[in-house]
Write an enzyme that holds these catalytic residues in place. Structure first.
Site, PDB file in Angstrom:
ATOM      1  N   GLU A  93      -0.684 -28.434  -0.569  1.00 15.01           N
ATOM      2  CA  GLU A  93       0.526 -28.616   0.231  1.00 15.01           C
ATOM      3  C   GLU A  93       0.365 -29.834   1.126  1.00 15.01           C
ATOM      4  OE1 GLU A  93       1.984 -25.140   2.363  1.00 15.01           O
ATOM      5  OE2 GLU A  93       2.520 -26.435   4.059  1.00 15.01           O
ATOM      6  N   GLU A 140      -3.145 -20.931   4.493  1.00 16.30           N
ATOM      7  CA  GLU A 140      -3.625 -21.696   5.648  1.00 16.30           C
ATOM      8  C   GLU A 140      -4.356 -20.780   6.638  1.00 16.30           C
ATOM      9  OE1 GLU A 140      -0.380 -23.934   7.318  1.00 16.30           O
ATOM     10  OE2 GLU A 140      -0.533 -25.487   5.787  1.00 16.30           O
TER      11      GLU A 140
END
Length: 484
Positions: free
Chosen positions: A402, A310
């Site tokens: 995710e 991320e």
């Protein structure tokens, strides 16, 4: 999306080899063979770049059966060093190196072979060793190149999009047995028949906190009860993760990839960077890690690499620069694996920082067979995020590596309506996904109730949370994998 850090529950320590080195990748050097008719044969192959290399060493026993072995060799130049090894315990004194077998590969019958490997460094040059010993028996003979060195760097252009010839379906009914080696075709993830497919699965939590959740019983439940196609192996880099024990965490990831392979599932190797959000902070760690893991699993057809989890607080050009340095490290060992690149603003295609997918569409990563990550948490991210993903998916190969059924913190109540809208969209667009999280963390996103991983029972409704029940029901209705 940003989640609050979790307290350390349990620190994973696995005995392994030494240290870490900043590794890159370009060329493939010759493979060499040292043969001895009376005892042993060794094939030593390297992928080398400026200052570093990955070596794969296959040892074949030509003598009497052995139970426990030590391979010995010496580097021709004093500047060559073993940095991090796998499948053996490596030691180096001066130029002399020994590699001692582990419990699972110590028995070698006559004619049997095993493969070990390591990352190394070099200064002035990197020639291959010319003499090896196996338990003191010299494997003599000349070293003859079996493949010529390349004269140009590996290509970065995408592979041809023409589907491969259709062949009869392979034996077996597992996801990997049916689909085989995956590749990107257009904006889709396609199987060995060139047909678009969707993988559905679960993500581990941080291995430093929840290693007790990943054992034979839990992984059997995931593959046989949940009927999952995919296990995302989430390895935190910071937060008491990889940076504290590179060899130990690399070994743990390798073990979980092997466990997924045994069950016919795909393994998504997640280099879980979150804080700091700049992937360049972990560039050298990423090169070291992916050099080791891709060399270890190069012969498998079920491994997908997620090279940064991320990214946040940085530009797309920074992420692209990082990707174009890490991807060649993987390609040097495994030219066929699908690689997933994180996107800006916690892998939201920039949406969580006021951007959108146009920056990626107009400036894609210069590499083939890649996809782009998108993350969401259903209780926090709704219509505008869904609209942007659908817009992007018309132009870019997307993979939801995710997502959660709850808020972006990983906690709170399940938002069933938003979660259903998200999964209906992913199913319609054939976008693969991994749900956060296959663990018993005390938070709403966990699939199992707290304490489950210490009890040994992983099937049945009594051990599942609301999120776990919801996700198990969705994953058990899999994509119909087409073969023709």
């Amino acid at each position: 999306m940003k989640r609050v850090p979790r307290p350390s529950r349990r620190h994973l320590a696995v005995a392994g080899a030494v240290g870490a080195l900043a590794l890159g990748a370009t060329a493939v050097l010759p493979a060499t063979n040292a043969m001895a008719a009376t005892g042993c044969a060794v094939t030593y192959t390297t992928n080398s770049w400026a200052g570093g290399f990955t070596a794969s060493v296959t040892v074949k026993n030509l003598g009497a059966a052995v139970n426990g072995w030590t391979l010995g060799f010496s580097f021709p130049h004093s500047g060559q060093r073993v940095v991090q090894g796998w499948s053996a315990t490596f030691n180096q004194t001066g130029s002399a190196v020994t590699a001692q077998s582990l419990s699972y590969n110590g028995s070698l019958a006559t004619g049997a072979s095993t493969t070990i490997g390591f990352n190394g460094s070099w200064t002035s040059s990197n020639p291959a060793p010319t003499s090896f010993t196996l338990n003191g028996t010299v494997c003599t003979g000349g070293t003859t190149p079996t493949t010529p060195p390349p004269t140009t760097p590996p290509p970065t252009t995408p592979p041809p999009t023409t589907p491969p010839p259709t062949t009869p379906p392979p034996g077996g009914t597992t996801p990997v047995a049916i689909n085989g080696q995956l590749r990107v075709c257009g904006v889709n993830l396609c199987n060995q028949y060139g047909k678009p497919i969707q993988l559905r699965g679960m993500s581990t939590h941080g291995l430093q906190w929840f290693s007790q959740c990943y054992n034979d019983a839990s992984l059997d439940a995931l593959s046989k009860d949940w009927l999952a196609d995919l296990l995302r192996v989430s390895m935190y880099v910071q937060e008491d993760g990889y940076e504290t024990d590179p060899a130990g965490f690399t070994n743990r990831v390798n073990t979980l990839v092997d466990e997924a392979t045994e069950r016919g599932m795909y393994a998504l190797v997640d280099f879980h960077t979150l804080t700091p959000g700049d992937p360049m902070f972990n560039l050298e760690r990423a090169k070291t890690f992916f050099a080791a893991v891709s060399a270890r699993h190069a012969g498998k057809n079920n491994v997908i690499y997620e090279i940064t989890n991320e990214p946040n607080g940085v530009s797309w050009s920074t992420i692209k620069n990082y990707a174009e340095q890490v991807i060649p490290v993987i390609r040097a060992n495994d030219p066929d694996a699908v690689v997933v690149v994180g996107t800006r603003a916690w892998s939201s295609l920039g949406v969580s920082e006021g951007g959108n997918s146009t920056e990626v569409v107009n400036n894609p990563v210069n590499a083939g067979n890649i996809m782009y990550a998108f993350h969401f948490y259903a209780a926090s991210h709704r219509d505008s995020y869904r609209a942007e993903l659908e817009r992007a998916a018309a132009r870019l190969p997307m993979f939801v590596t995710e997502f959660g059924t709850v808020t972006y913190t990983g906690g709170g109540a399940v938002d069933a309506a938003s979660s259903t809208a998200w999964l209906d969209l992913l199913d319609r667009l054939k976008i693969s996904y991994a749900n956060w999280t296959f663990s018993d963390a005390d938070e709403g996103s966990a699939a199992y109730r707290p304490g489950t991983c210490y009890g040994g029972t992983y099937t049945g409704p009594s051990v599942l949370t609301e999120s776990g029940t919801f996700m198990r029901n969705r994953i058990r209705t899999p994509d119909n994998f087409p073969t023709s």
